[in-house]
Scaffold this motif. Sequence first.
Motif, PDB file in Angstrom:
ATOM      1  N   PRO A  90      -9.564  96.289 156.516  1.00  0.00           N
ATOM      2  CA  PRO A  90      -8.501  96.984 155.750  1.00  0.00           C
ATOM      3  C   PRO A  90      -6.988  96.313 156.348  1.00  0.00           C
ATOM      4  O   PRO A  90      -6.106  96.054 155.453  1.00  0.00           O
ATOM      5  CB  PRO A  90      -8.481  98.372 155.877  1.00  0.00           C
ATOM      6  CG  PRO A  90      -9.750  98.655 156.095  1.00  0.00           C
ATOM      7  CD  PRO A  90     -10.222  97.455 157.124  1.00  0.00           C
ATOM      8  N   LEU A  91      -6.708  96.555 157.624  1.00  0.00           N
ATOM      9  CA  LEU A  91      -5.366  95.882 158.210  1.00  0.00           C
ATOM     10  C   LEU A  91      -5.345  94.513 157.820  1.00  0.00           C
ATOM     11  O   LEU A  91      -4.056  93.969 157.458  1.00  0.00           O
ATOM     12  CB  LEU A  91      -5.422  96.266 159.687  1.00  0.00           C
ATOM     13  CG  LEU A  91      -4.411  95.828 160.427  1.00  0.00           C
ATOM     14  CD1 LEU A  91      -2.926  96.708 159.923  1.00  0.00           C
ATOM     15  CD2 LEU A  91      -4.408  96.018 161.961  1.00  0.00           C
ATOM     16  N   ALA A  92      -6.399  93.691 158.096  1.00  0.00           N
ATOM     17  CA  ALA A  92      -6.166  92.318 157.816  1.00  0.00           C
ATOM     18  C   ALA A  92      -5.835  91.843 156.323  1.00  0.00           C
ATOM     19  O   ALA A  92      -5.090  91.214 156.202  1.00  0.00           O
ATOM     20  CB  ALA A  92      -7.417  91.551 158.058  1.00  0.00           C
ATOM     21  N   GLY A  93      -6.444  92.731 155.592  1.00  0.00           N
ATOM     22  CA  GLY A  93      -6.263  92.592 154.295  1.00  0.00           C
ATOM     23  C   GLY A  93      -4.867  92.865 153.724  1.00  0.00           C
ATOM     24  O   GLY A  93      -4.100  92.211 152.999  1.00  0.00           O
ATOM     25  N   VAL A  94      -4.387  94.152 154.168  1.00  0.00           N
ATOM     26  CA  VAL A  94      -2.883  94.577 153.866  1.00  0.00           C
ATOM     27  C   VAL A  94      -1.950  93.745 154.394  1.00  0.00           C
ATOM     28  O   VAL A  94      -0.937  93.229 153.783  1.00  0.00           O
ATOM     29  CB  VAL A  94      -2.680  95.968 154.436  1.00  0.00           C
ATOM     30  CG1 VAL A  94      -1.303  96.340 154.105  1.00  0.00           C
ATOM     31  CG2 VAL A  94      -3.595  96.942 153.580  1.00  0.00           C
ATOM     32  N   VAL A  95      -2.310  93.120 155.689  1.00  0.00           N
ATOM     33  CA  VAL A  95      -1.108  92.214 156.210  1.00  0.00           C
ATOM     34  C   VAL A  95      -0.970  91.012 155.178  1.00  0.00           C
ATOM     35  O   VAL A  95       0.140  90.648 155.233  1.00  0.00           O
ATOM     36  CB  VAL A  95      -1.308  91.954 157.668  1.00  0.00           C
ATOM     37  CG1 VAL A  95      -0.585  90.954 158.386  1.00  0.00           C
ATOM     38  CG2 VAL A  95      -1.307  93.490 158.698  1.00  0.00           C
ATOM     39  N   THR A  96      -2.176  90.366 155.219  1.00  0.00           N
ATOM     40  CA  THR A  96      -2.239  89.086 154.585  1.00  0.00           C
ATOM     41  C   THR A  96      -1.365  89.156 153.101  1.00  0.00           C
ATOM     42  O   THR A  96      -0.788  88.442 152.699  1.00  0.00           O
ATOM     43  CB  THR A  96      -3.748  88.503 154.167  1.00  0.00           C
ATOM     44  OG1 THR A  96      -4.214  88.563 155.616  1.00  0.00           O
ATOM     45  CG2 THR A  96      -3.524  87.274 153.667  1.00  0.00           C
ATOM     46  N   ALA A  97      -1.709  90.511 152.469  1.00  0.00           N
ATOM     47  CA  ALA A  97      -1.175  90.846 151.067  1.00  0.00           C
ATOM     48  C   ALA A  97       0.226  90.632 151.013  1.00  0.00           C
ATOM     49  O   ALA A  97       1.134  90.144 150.357  1.00  0.00           O
ATOM     50  CB  ALA A  97      -1.728  91.889 150.414  1.00  0.00           C
ATOM     51  N   LEU A  98       0.854  91.605 152.260  1.00  0.00           N
ATOM     52  CA  LEU A  98       2.208  91.908 152.511  1.00  0.00           C
ATOM     53  C   LEU A  98       3.001  90.056 152.655  1.00  0.00           C
ATOM     54  O   LEU A  98       4.003  89.946 152.354  1.00  0.00           O
ATOM     55  CB  LEU A  98       2.646  92.816 153.471  1.00  0.00           C
ATOM     56  CG  LEU A  98       2.268  94.285 153.370  1.00  0.00           C
ATOM     57  CD1 LEU A  98       2.410  94.842 154.463  1.00  0.00           C
ATOM     58  CD2 LEU A  98       2.995  94.728 152.243  1.00  0.00           C
ATOM     59  N   LEU A  99       2.412  89.481 153.613  1.00  0.00           N
ATOM     60  CA  LEU A  99       2.737  88.265 153.933  1.00  0.00           C
ATOM     61  C   LEU A  99       2.875  87.305 152.619  1.00  0.00           C
ATOM     62  O   LEU A  99       3.905  86.625 152.572  1.00  0.00           O
ATOM     63  CB  LEU A  99       1.884  87.513 155.095  1.00  0.00           C
ATOM     64  CG  LEU A  99       1.938  88.038 156.153  1.00  0.00           C
ATOM     65  CD1 LEU A  99       1.051  87.451 157.356  1.00  0.00           C
ATOM     66  CD2 LEU A  99       3.549  88.113 156.956  1.00  0.00           C
ATOM     67  N   VAL A 100       1.900  87.359 151.892  1.00  0.00           N
ATOM     68  CA  VAL A 100       2.004  86.645 150.771  1.00  0.00           C
ATOM     69  C   VAL A 100       3.007  86.956 149.934  1.00  0.00           C
ATOM     70  O   VAL A 100       3.645  86.371 149.209  1.00  0.00           O
ATOM     71  CB  VAL A 100       0.545  86.415 149.939  1.00  0.00           C
ATOM     72  CG1 VAL A 100       0.784  86.009 148.504  1.00  0.00           C
ATOM     73  CG2 VAL A 100      -0.559  85.912 150.634  1.00  0.00           C
ATOM     74  N   ALA A 101       3.187  88.340 149.481  1.00  0.00           N
ATOM     75  CA  ALA A 101       4.215  88.738 148.679  1.00  0.00           C
ATOM     76  C   ALA A 101       5.608  88.569 149.057  1.00  0.00           C
ATOM     77  O   ALA A 101       6.338  88.088 148.343  1.00  0.00           O
ATOM     78  CB  ALA A 101       3.992  90.333 148.529  1.00  0.00           C
ATOM     79  N   ALA A 102       5.797  88.633 150.435  1.00  0.00           N
ATOM     80  CA  ALA A 102       7.165  88.248 151.072  1.00  0.00           C
ATOM     81  C   ALA A 102       7.456  86.795 151.027  1.00  0.00           C
ATOM     82  O   ALA A 102       8.513  86.550 150.531  1.00  0.00           O
ATOM     83  CB  ALA A 102       7.096  88.766 152.655  1.00  0.00           C
ATOM     84  N   ALA A 103       6.478  85.942 151.169  1.00  0.00           N
ATOM     85  CA  ALA A 103       6.620  84.646 150.973  1.00  0.00           C
ATOM     86  C   ALA A 103       6.935  84.233 149.501  1.00  0.00           C
ATOM     87  O   ALA A 103       7.978  83.239 149.213  1.00  0.00           O
ATOM     88  CB  ALA A 103       5.368  83.830 151.453  1.00  0.00           C
ATOM     89  N   ASP A 104       6.488  84.878 148.634  1.00  0.00           N
ATOM     90  CA  ASP A 104       6.439  84.596 147.149  1.00  0.00           C
ATOM     91  C   ASP A 104       7.960  85.100 146.763  1.00  0.00           C
ATOM     92  O   ASP A 104       8.675  84.394 146.161  1.00  0.00           O
ATOM     93  CB  ASP A 104       5.513  85.367 146.416  1.00  0.00           C
ATOM     94  CG  ASP A 104       5.885  84.814 144.868  1.00  0.00           C
ATOM     95  OD1 ASP A 104       5.400  83.696 144.323  1.00  0.00           O
ATOM     96  OD2 ASP A 104       6.307  86.069 144.137  1.00  0.00           O
ATOM     97  N   ALA A 105       8.397  86.040 147.242  1.00  0.00           N
ATOM     98  CA  ALA A 105       9.654  86.711 146.820  1.00  0.00           C
ATOM     99  C   ALA A 105      10.914  85.815 147.672  1.00  0.00           C
ATOM    100  O   ALA A 105      11.788  85.733 147.115  1.00  0.00           O
ATOM    101  CB  ALA A 105       9.901  88.051 147.479  1.00  0.00           C
ATOM    102  N   ALA A 106      10.393  85.409 148.898  1.00  0.00           N
ATOM    103  CA  ALA A 106      11.573  84.361 149.617  1.00  0.00           C
ATOM    104  C   ALA A 106      11.619  83.289 148.849  1.00  0.00           C
ATOM    105  O   ALA A 106      12.912  82.559 148.625  1.00  0.00           O
ATOM    106  CB  ALA A 106      11.053  84.338 151.048  1.00  0.00           C
ATOM    107  N   TRP A 107      10.705  82.693 148.256  1.00  0.00           N
ATOM    108  CA  TRP A 107      10.664  81.436 147.417  1.00  0.00           C
ATOM    109  C   TRP A 107      11.525  81.624 146.059  1.00  0.00           C
ATOM    110  O   TRP A 107      12.269  80.670 145.693  1.00  0.00           O
ATOM    111  CB  TRP A 107       9.337  80.893 147.336  1.00  0.00           C
ATOM    112  CG  TRP A 107       9.400  79.511 146.436  1.00  0.00           C
ATOM    113  CD1 TRP A 107       8.962  79.622 145.037  1.00  0.00           C
ATOM    114  CD2 TRP A 107       9.901  78.126 146.726  1.00  0.00           C
ATOM    115  NE1 TRP A 107       9.097  78.238 144.573  1.00  0.00           N
ATOM    116  CE2 TRP A 107       9.737  77.635 145.620  1.00  0.00           C
ATOM    117  CE3 TRP A 107      10.367  77.919 148.071  1.00  0.00           C
ATOM    118  CZ2 TRP A 107      10.038  76.090 145.607  1.00  0.00           C
ATOM    119  CZ3 TRP A 107      10.819  76.534 147.885  1.00  0.00           C
ATOM    120  CH2 TRP A 107      10.580  75.774 146.796  1.00  0.00           C
TER     121      TRP A 107
END
Length: 239
Positions: free
Chosen positions: A48-65
């Motif tokens: 669960p932790l690995a999934g949530v962390v990866t999802a947050l990283l993807v969302a943050a990277a998309d927002a930053a771009w």
Amino acid sequence: MHGLSPQVMYEQFWIKEAGERRKARAVKAAGGLVVGVLLGYRFGLNLPLAGVVTALLVAAADAAWAWYSYNATAVWRGRRRGETITGRLLRRRLRRRGYQVLDGRAVPGQASIDHLVIGPGGVWVVDNEAWDPDTEIARYGERLFLGEKYGTKVAKALVDVSTALAEVLTRESGVEVTIEPLLAVHGGRLRRTVTAEGITLLKPRLVTRWILSGPRADYDAQQVELLARTAARVLRRMN
């Protein structure tokens, strides 16, 4: 939207499409969640932790771009001044290396220039231009293209002012001067540095690197000071 400028239309579409961007970001984050779980399973991590962390990283990277892409149009939209951005970069990175930067000067009989850079490696005129995000800036053969239009008019104006200024500085200082014209591009689609029709177009953050990468002259400190004082005397400061 009849009669609205392209800049205003761009901003209105950006606001209107905020919901679509959030939906697309949620889909990407869901994909990141799946990838994170798979990676967690592969490497024996907390799933669960690995999934949530990866999802947050993807969302943050998309927002930053998304924000980076929008912010890259700020000069074109009139929200920031290109000469302010470039001038700050030039002073921050060049002054400690013995270069002097004069901003906003009028060349006798020619158009004004945004920046004049004088240092041990030579003399450069640096101007700023902004195009809309869909304008592709490229060289084909020996010609400069700005979207579907020739860039000859833009290039010739900068070459002419650089040539005229070089003649003035040479005459007034007694130091032989050749000036390379650079155009800092804010916005548009410039995938790489382009040299065509006598000028070089590049992103603002790359201007100082270009200047320092290959000296065009070999001036000592006294010559740099003489050229800077001469330029300050003969070139009227723009308001």
